[in-house]
Write an enzyme that holds these catalytic residues in place. Structure first.
Site, PDB file in Angstrom:
ATOM      1  CB  SER A 178     -36.156  15.434  -5.927  1.00 46.45           C
ATOM      2  OG  SER A 178     -36.856  14.265  -5.551  1.00 46.45           O
ATOM      3  CG  HIS A 197     -35.176  14.300 -10.018  1.00 48.10           C
ATOM      4  ND1 HIS A 197     -34.250  13.880 -10.955  1.00 48.10           N
ATOM      5  CD2 HIS A 197     -35.146  13.378  -9.026  1.00 48.10           C
ATOM      6  CE1 HIS A 197     -33.676  12.764 -10.540  1.00 48.10           C
ATOM      7  NE2 HIS A 197     -34.203  12.422  -9.364  1.00 48.10           N
ATOM      8  CG  ASP A 242     -36.540  10.709  -7.038  1.00 52.75           C
ATOM      9  OD1 ASP A 242     -35.558  10.356  -7.718  1.00 52.75           O
ATOM     10  OD2 ASP A 242     -36.602  11.776  -6.404  1.00 52.75           O
ATOM     11  CG  MET A 264     -38.085   5.081  -5.216  1.00 54.75           C
ATOM     12  SD  MET A 264     -37.820   5.582  -3.501  1.00 54.75           S
ATOM     13  CE  MET A 264     -36.971   7.138  -3.738  1.00 54.75           C
ATOM     14  CG  HIS A 288     -33.768   8.772 -10.510  1.00 52.72           C
ATOM     15  ND1 HIS A 288     -33.279   9.162  -9.279  1.00 52.72           N
ATOM     16  CD2 HIS A 288     -33.086   7.628 -10.824  1.00 52.72           C
ATOM     17  CE1 HIS A 288     -32.360   8.308  -8.871  1.00 52.72           C
ATOM     18  NE2 HIS A 288     -32.238   7.352  -9.786  1.00 52.72           N
ATOM     19  CG  MET A 292     -34.008   4.951  -7.937  1.00 60.88           C
ATOM     20  SD  MET A 292     -34.244   6.096  -6.574  1.00 60.88           S
ATOM     21  CE  MET A 292     -35.397   7.228  -7.329  1.00 60.88           C
ATOM     22  CG  MET A 333     -27.852   7.382  -7.463  1.00 62.20           C
ATOM     23  SD  MET A 333     -29.207   8.566  -7.534  1.00 62.20           S
ATOM     24  CE  MET A 333     -29.641   8.737  -5.796  1.00 62.20           C
ATOM     25  N   GLY A 354     -33.235   5.607  -2.704  1.00 65.78           N
ATOM     26  CA  GLY A 354     -34.366   5.043  -1.981  1.00 65.78           C
ATOM     27  C   GLY A 354     -35.043   6.038  -1.049  1.00 65.78           C
ATOM     28  CG  PHE A 355     -34.994   6.110   2.133  1.00 64.83           C
ATOM     29  CD1 PHE A 355     -36.292   5.878   2.570  1.00 64.83           C
ATOM     30  CD2 PHE A 355     -34.137   5.031   1.944  1.00 64.83           C
ATOM     31  CE1 PHE A 355     -36.736   4.575   2.822  1.00 64.83           C
ATOM     32  CE2 PHE A 355     -34.566   3.732   2.201  1.00 64.83           C
ATOM     33  CZ  PHE A 355     -35.877   3.504   2.631  1.00 64.83           C
ATOM     34  N   GLY A 356     -35.154  10.332   0.511  1.00 65.12           N
ATOM     35  CA  GLY A 356     -34.690  11.710   0.517  1.00 65.12           C
ATOM     36  C   GLY A 356     -34.050  12.028   1.860  1.00 65.12           C
ATOM     37  N   GLY A 357     -33.409  13.172   1.943  1.00 71.74           N
ATOM     38  CA  GLY A 357     -32.881  13.670   3.214  1.00 71.74           C
ATOM     39  C   GLY A 357     -31.708  12.910   3.789  1.00 71.74           C
ATOM     40  CG  ASP A 368     -30.961  12.301  -7.149  1.00 72.05           C
ATOM     41  OD1 ASP A 368     -31.334  12.974  -6.174  1.00 72.05           O
ATOM     42  OD2 ASP A 368     -31.679  11.446  -7.716  1.00 72.05           O
ATOM     43  N   GLY A 369     -28.898  13.727  -4.461  1.00 74.03           N
ATOM     44  CA  GLY A 369     -28.803  13.268  -3.076  1.00 74.03           C
ATOM     45  C   GLY A 369     -27.950  14.190  -2.211  1.00 74.03           C
ATOM     46  N   GLY A 401     -34.052  17.736  -3.254  1.00 76.92           N
ATOM     47  CA  GLY A 401     -35.362  17.384  -2.727  1.00 76.92           C
ATOM     48  C   GLY A 401     -35.672  18.175  -1.481  1.00 76.92           C
ATOM     49  CB  SER A 402     -34.988  17.525   2.123  1.00 78.42           C
ATOM     50  OG  SER A 402     -33.899  16.739   1.773  1.00 78.42           O
TER      51      SER A 402
HETATM   52  C1  DX5 Z   1     -33.149   9.392  -3.696  1.00 76.50           C
HETATM   53  C2  DX5 Z   1     -33.750  10.181  -4.829  1.00 76.50           C
HETATM   54  C3  DX5 Z   1     -33.491  11.645  -4.757  1.00 76.50           C
HETATM   55  C4  DX5 Z   1     -34.035  12.314  -3.522  1.00 76.50           C
HETATM   56  C5  DX5 Z   1     -33.058  13.363  -3.119  1.00 76.50           C
HETATM   57  O1  DX5 Z   1     -33.253   8.042  -3.957  1.00 76.50           O
HETATM   58  O2  DX5 Z   1     -33.244   9.729  -6.077  1.00 76.50           O
HETATM   59  O3  DX5 Z   1     -33.911  12.316  -5.941  1.00 76.50           O
HETATM   60  O4  DX5 Z   1     -35.295  12.902  -3.703  1.00 76.50           O
HETATM   61  O5  DX5 Z   1     -33.416  13.890  -1.904  1.00 76.50           O
HETATM   62  P1  DX5 Z   1     -32.531  14.912  -1.104  1.00 76.50           P
HETATM   63  O6  DX5 Z   1     -32.245  16.075  -2.026  1.00 76.50           O
HETATM   64  O7  DX5 Z   1     -33.375  15.259   0.052  1.00 76.50           O
HETATM   65  O8  DX5 Z   1     -31.257  14.193  -0.719  1.00 76.50           O
HETATM   66 ZN    ZN Z   2     -33.655  10.968  -7.941  1.00 72.21          ZN
END
Ligand code: DX5
Ligand code: ZN
Length: 215
Positions: A7, A32, A34, A36, A65, A67, A136, A141-144, A174-175, A196-197
């Site tokens: 991501s 991927h 994202d 938002m 993706h 959102m 999900m 909404g957020f990574g990490g 995802d997540g 992602g992270s």
């Molecule tokens: C969250 C996103 C994810 C996000 C995942 O809303 O849809 O794709 O980037 O991040 P990680 O892998 O860091 O949880």
């Molecule tokens: Zn995503």
């Protein structure tokens, strides 16, 4: 072997060219993206100007993706981007069946996404029409964020539904995907891992991608 879809949300946005080159060199299957809108989810990420630049350099298929509220408004623009997969949230689509058909008519694969609190059983009447279900494993909404464990049970339920229907739908998670959670997800029946992270904050992102692929 899992399909791996890093991501871009966790990438270094100041050096996107380098990040995309890393993805191109790596064993990542997809990228991927994202999107938002600050309305469906509390955060705002990036939109078409950024995705167009990414699409022009990225050699991997794009897994977009959304959102956002009313993602059906952007089907044509997403197709023009050259996206392979368009994922829309179940919670954001009043006419999900129509939206899935329109995504297919525009030449893309169609994915439906479920928030952590939305049950898999709601997909019973659409599972034969979709190419992928994105579960999900964090609130979008957020990574990490921290992985929500109940997703493992949900993945098994979805695997069973797909098998009973003889549907071709892939399961993407995802997540919070990382070293500990990834093998459990694959065991539970996941086909595609978004990370992602775990990938972009790694000191050796290409090796991290390879490690996810070899699970
Ligand atoms: C969250 C996103 C994810 C996000 C995942 O809303 O849809 O794709 O980037 O991040 P990680 O892998 O860091 O949880
Ligand atoms: Zn995503």
């Amino acid at each position: 072997m899992a399909i791996v879809s890093p991501s871009l949300l966790a990438a270094d946005f100041l050096h996107l060219d380098r990040e995309i080159e890393m993805i191109n060199r790596s064993e990542a299957d997809w990228l991927h993206l994202d999107v938002m809108d600050g309305s469906f989810v509390p955060n705002i990420s990036f939109g078409f100007p950024v995705m167009e630049a990414v699409a022009s350099a990225c050699k991997k298929p794009l897994d977009v993706h959304y959102m956002i509220v009313g993602p059906e408004r952007y089907i044509q623009q997403t197709a023009r981007l050259g996206a392979m997969m368009m994922n829309v949230h179940y919670e954001a689509c009043t006419h999900l069946h129509r939206t899935i058909q329109e995504i297919h008519d525009a030449g893309m694969k169609a994915g439906v996404t479920l928030n952590p609190a939305t049950p898999v059983c709601l997909l019973e009447d659409i599972i034969d029409d979709v190419d992928m279900v994105l579960l999900m494993s964090v609130n979008p909404g957020f990574g990490g964020q921290k992985f929500i464990d109940t997703i493992l049970k949900k993945t098994r339920q979805l695997r069973q539904m797909i098998d009973v229907h003889g549907s071709k739908a892939l399961i993407e998670i995802d997540g919070g995907v990382q070293q500990q959670t990834a093998p459990l997800l694959v065991q539970a029946g996941a086909d595609v891992l978004v990370a992602g992270s775990y990938v972009f904050r790694s000191s050796r992102p290409e090796d991290t991608i390879q490690e996810l692929k070899r699970l």
